[in-house]
Design an enzyme around this catalytic site. Structure first.
Site, mmCIF file in Angstrom:
data_model
loop_
_atom_site.group_PDB
_atom_site.id
_atom_site.type_symbol
_atom_site.label_atom_id
_atom_site.label_comp_id
_atom_site.label_asym_id
_atom_site.label_seq_id
_atom_site.Cartn_x
_atom_site.Cartn_y
_atom_site.Cartn_z
ATOM 1 N N HIS A 134 0.739 59.947 69.329
ATOM 2 C CA HIS A 134 1.333 59.039 68.332
ATOM 3 C C HIS A 134 2.464 59.780 67.619
ATOM 4 O O HIS A 134 2.381 60.982 67.377
ATOM 5 C CB HIS A 134 0.252 58.598 67.329
ATOM 6 C CG HIS A 134 0.698 57.470 66.455
ATOM 7 N ND1 HIS A 134 1.517 57.670 65.365
ATOM 8 C CD2 HIS A 134 0.470 56.136 66.518
ATOM 9 C CE1 HIS A 134 1.762 56.490 64.800
ATOM 10 N NE2 HIS A 134 1.137 55.548 65.485
ATOM 11 N N GLY A 181 5.939 51.188 60.860
ATOM 12 C CA GLY A 181 5.667 51.109 59.427
ATOM 13 C C GLY A 181 6.900 50.815 58.588
ATOM 14 O O GLY A 181 6.874 50.921 57.356
ATOM 15 N N GLU A 215 3.284 59.959 64.655
ATOM 16 C CA GLU A 215 2.899 60.665 63.418
ATOM 17 C C GLU A 215 2.269 62.013 63.756
ATOM 18 O O GLU A 215 2.402 62.969 62.982
ATOM 19 C CB GLU A 215 1.955 59.779 62.587
ATOM 20 C CG GLU A 215 2.727 58.632 61.935
ATOM 21 C CD GLU A 215 1.901 57.397 61.607
ATOM 22 O OE1 GLU A 215 0.660 57.469 61.617
ATOM 23 O OE2 GLU A 215 2.520 56.351 61.344
ATOM 24 N N ASN A 233 -4.682 50.231 65.081
ATOM 25 C CA ASN A 233 -4.666 51.627 64.646
ATOM 26 C C ASN A 233 -4.706 51.609 63.117
ATOM 27 O O ASN A 233 -3.691 51.362 62.471
ATOM 28 C CB ASN A 233 -3.382 52.312 65.142
ATOM 29 C CG ASN A 233 -3.240 53.715 64.574
ATOM 30 O OD1 ASN A 233 -4.191 54.277 64.030
ATOM 31 N ND2 ASN A 233 -2.041 54.285 64.690
ATOM 32 N N LYS A 235 -4.961 53.991 61.237
ATOM 33 C CA LYS A 235 -4.425 55.247 60.679
ATOM 34 C C LYS A 235 -5.438 55.811 59.681
ATOM 35 O O LYS A 235 -6.642 55.586 59.840
ATOM 36 C CB LYS A 235 -3.057 55.008 60.038
ATOM 37 C CG LYS A 235 -2.095 54.259 60.957
ATOM 38 C CD LYS A 235 -0.687 54.366 60.491
ATOM 39 C CE LYS A 235 0.176 53.451 61.313
ATOM 40 N NZ LYS A 235 1.578 53.801 61.254
ATOM 41 N N GLU A 266 6.564 52.976 71.266
ATOM 42 C CA GLU A 266 6.622 52.807 69.818
ATOM 43 C C GLU A 266 7.887 53.475 69.276
ATOM 44 O O GLU A 266 7.875 54.689 68.999
ATOM 45 C CB GLU A 266 5.401 53.451 69.155
ATOM 46 C CG GLU A 266 4.081 52.870 69.583
ATOM 47 C CD GLU A 266 3.049 52.975 68.480
ATOM 48 O OE1 GLU A 266 2.516 51.934 68.093
ATOM 49 O OE2 GLU A 266 2.816 54.093 67.987
ATOM 50 N N SER A 274 5.799 47.642 63.771
ATOM 51 C CA SER A 274 5.930 46.487 62.878
ATOM 52 C C SER A 274 5.658 45.149 63.579
ATOM 53 O O SER A 274 6.323 44.149 63.295
ATOM 54 C CB SER A 274 7.306 46.490 62.203
ATOM 55 O OG SER A 274 7.448 47.656 61.407
HETATM 56 C C1 PEP Z 1 1.357 52.413 64.696
HETATM 57 O O1 PEP Z 1 0.816 53.022 63.790
HETATM 58 O O2 PEP Z 1 1.143 52.744 65.858
HETATM 59 C C2 PEP Z 1 2.239 51.292 64.362
HETATM 60 C C3 PEP Z 1 2.856 50.665 65.330
HETATM 61 O O3 PEP Z 1 2.353 50.967 63.036
HETATM 62 P P1 PEP Z 1 3.035 49.630 62.432
HETATM 63 O O4 PEP Z 1 2.458 48.477 63.186
HETATM 64 O O5 PEP Z 1 2.629 49.648 60.986
HETATM 65 O O6 PEP Z 1 4.509 49.755 62.611
#
Ligand code: PEP
Length: 249
Positions: A94, A172, A96, A9, A11, A166, A211
């Site tokens: 997601h 992040g 976000e 992803n 983003k 998640e 992460s």
């Molecule tokens: C994500 O954007 O779905 C995500 C898991 O980000 P990160 O790996 O940076 O934590």
């Protein structure tokens, strides 16, 4: 046996030049991967990414779609358009989107259904805040997010798609759920599916996101109910993303 799926992803990152460098690095010779690999760039770069990925074995996906069929929805992108550009998958719900665009459990569910109706496979994201985890509400929160999707889509349909657990506090932040913490939630999600349709629950891929890095992917992906990952930050570096894919066997 569920084949693992690892999804990038990006983003809201990238440029034609930066993507081109990423795609060249990704396409450079490397050991064959034993998992499905998905790349989800921002909308404007779907065509560029799709063209380069063609023949690489990796699949193209998008990060969002409209809740509506094509029509008078200025600024939105319909699932049919994503299919037209070669997308097979789309991320819905997601955190976000939930946090910054007020997407509710119901809207995420409608988008999952819309994706399916348009011919796409949704990756349905679920996850709890740190306060909810500390309050012991994790399983109830992700359970409600999943239940909203199961209200509009069958467990068998979801088995063709995927769920991504998640935890918001791990996205992040550099703070990863321990493999045990993640496994516990994945097992709870699978048990929730099994109550409706045991065979579908065994076929459904449940990805972990938050992460994930080359250094922690092996241990996370070794958990019995972790069927791959949704990778944000670490997917921006092709070599790191490939190393994470290599950890998924
Ligand atoms: C994500 O954007 O779905 C995500 C898991 O980000 P990160 O790996 O940076 O934590």
């Amino acid at each position: 046996m569920r084949r693992k799926l690892v999804a990038a992803n990006w983003k809201m990152n990238g440029s034609r030049v930066a993507n081109s460098a990423w795609l060249s690095a990704f396409a450079a010779p490397h050991a064959p991967l034993a998992c499905d690999v998905l790349v989800c760039p921002p909308f404007p770069y779907l065509e560029q990414t799709g063209m380069v990925l063609r023949g690489s074995g990796a699949i193209l996906g998008a990060q969002n779609l409209a809740a509506h069929e094509p029509g008078a929805w200025t600024g939105e992108v319909a699932g049919e358009m994503l299919v037209d550009l070669g997308c097979r998958w789309v991320i819905v719900g997601h955190s976000e989107r939930r946090q910054h665009y007020a997407e509710s459990n119901e809207l995420a569910a409608i988008k999952a259904r819309r994706a399916q109706d348009a011919g796409l496979l949704p990756i349905v994201c679920v996850g709890e805040t740190l306060a909810q985890r500390d309050g012991g509400e994790t399983v109830a929160v992700v359970g409600a997010q999943l239940a909203a999707v199961l209200a509009v889509m069958s467990a068998a349909d979801l088995a063709r798609a995927a769920i991504a657990y998640e935890p918001i506090w791990a996205i992040g932040t550099g703070r990863t759920a321990t493999p045990q913490q993640a496994q516990e939630v994945h097992a709870a999600l699978r048990a929730q599916l099994a109550k409706i349709d045991r065979s579908a629950s065994e076929r459904t891929r449940i990805l972990y996101g938050g992460s994930v890095k080359p250094g922690n992917a092996v241990e996370l992906f070794a958990q019995p109910d972790i069927d791959g990952g949704l990778i944000g930050g670490a997917s921006l570096v092709a070599a790191d993303f490939l190393a994470i894919c290599a950890a998924a066997k």
